[in-house]
Write an enzyme that holds these catalytic residues in place. Structure first.
Site, PDB file in Angstrom:
ATOM      1  CB  CYS A   5      -0.988  -0.022   1.164  1.00 59.57           C
ATOM      2  SG  CYS A   5      -0.245  -0.031   2.809  1.00 59.57           S
ATOM      3  CG  ASN A   8       4.370  -1.640   5.137  1.00 58.81           C
ATOM      4  OD1 ASN A   8       5.482  -1.934   5.572  1.00 58.81           O
ATOM      5  ND2 ASN A   8       3.439  -2.540   4.989  1.00 58.81           N
ATOM      6  CB  CYS A  10      -3.769   1.724   6.985  1.00 63.83           C
ATOM      7  SG  CYS A  10      -3.684   3.186   8.050  1.00 63.83           S
ATOM      8  NE  ARG A  11      -4.573   1.459   1.760  1.00 58.79           N
ATOM      9  CZ  ARG A  11      -4.406   2.198   0.675  1.00 58.79           C
ATOM     10  NH1 ARG A  11      -5.293   2.144  -0.293  1.00 58.79           N
ATOM     11  NH2 ARG A  11      -3.356   2.974   0.546  1.00 58.79           N
ATOM     12  CB  SER A  12       0.142  -3.532   2.656  1.00 55.38           C
ATOM     13  OG  SER A  12       1.061  -2.662   3.259  1.00 55.38           O
ATOM     14  CG  ASP A 120      -5.407   5.613   2.459  1.00 53.14           C
ATOM     15  OD1 ASP A 120      -5.407   5.205   3.641  1.00 53.14           O
ATOM     16  OD2 ASP A 120      -4.506   6.317   1.975  1.00 53.14           O
TER      17      ASP A 120
END
Ligand code: 4NP
Length: 152
Positions: A5, A8, A10-12, A120
């Site tokens: 993401c 690095n 939050c999402r990934s 996001d």
């Protein structure tokens, strides 16, 4: 499997943790491993966003990670690179060497949402974190299904 993401945080890292949750639940840890990184270097060395960690804990998932930025070797060391959105994908494709792992959007593994971005949650409210959790839980399970069926 490398999940990518922007920051690095939050999402990934959550995608990595949820993918490995499914791997463990199915007893497939000898076959699969995962890591995550960011296209940016803005949060290098930081743990995942506290709001993501708190939301995951409410869903029964504990995880840790230290943020890092994508590097050249990643394109050869992983079999599959999975960006969270089209912007991350464009960034990766621009950097990828001629011989590179396949790059596939996360939501290409979320039936009915192929081609969409994982939103996001960084600048949004609390609801965004649960939405991202649900998307990633579903998409990583489906990704593992497809890997197991040799459909990727
Ligand atoms: P991520 O979220 O890409 O899911 O880790 C973000 C984290 C930080 C920023 C943007 C997105 N930021 O602008 O610092």
């Amino acid at each position: 499997m490398l999940f990518v993401c922007l920051g690095n945080i939050c999402r990934s890292p959550l995608a990595e943790a949820l993918f490995m949750k499914h791997v463990h639940q199915r007893g497939l840890e000898d076959k699969y491993s995962a890591d995550s990184c960011g296209t940016s270097g803005w949060h290098i060395g930081e743990p995942p966003d506290a709001r993501s960690v708190a939301n995951a804990r409410q869903n029964g998932l504990e995880y840790t990670h230290r943020a890092r930025q994508i590097k050249k070797d990643d394109f050869n060391e992983f079999d599959l690179i999975i960006p969270m959105d089209a912007s991350n994908r464009a960034h990766l494709e621009a950097q990828a060497p001629e011989k590179s792992a396949a790059i596939r959007l996360m939501r290409d593994f979320d039936p009915g949402h192929e081609g969409s971005d994982v939103p996001d949650p960084y600048f949004g409210g609390e609801d965004g974190f649960q939405e991202v959790y649900d998307i990633l839980d579903r998409a990583t399970a489906n990704l593992l299904d497809k890997l197991e069926k040799d459909e990727i």
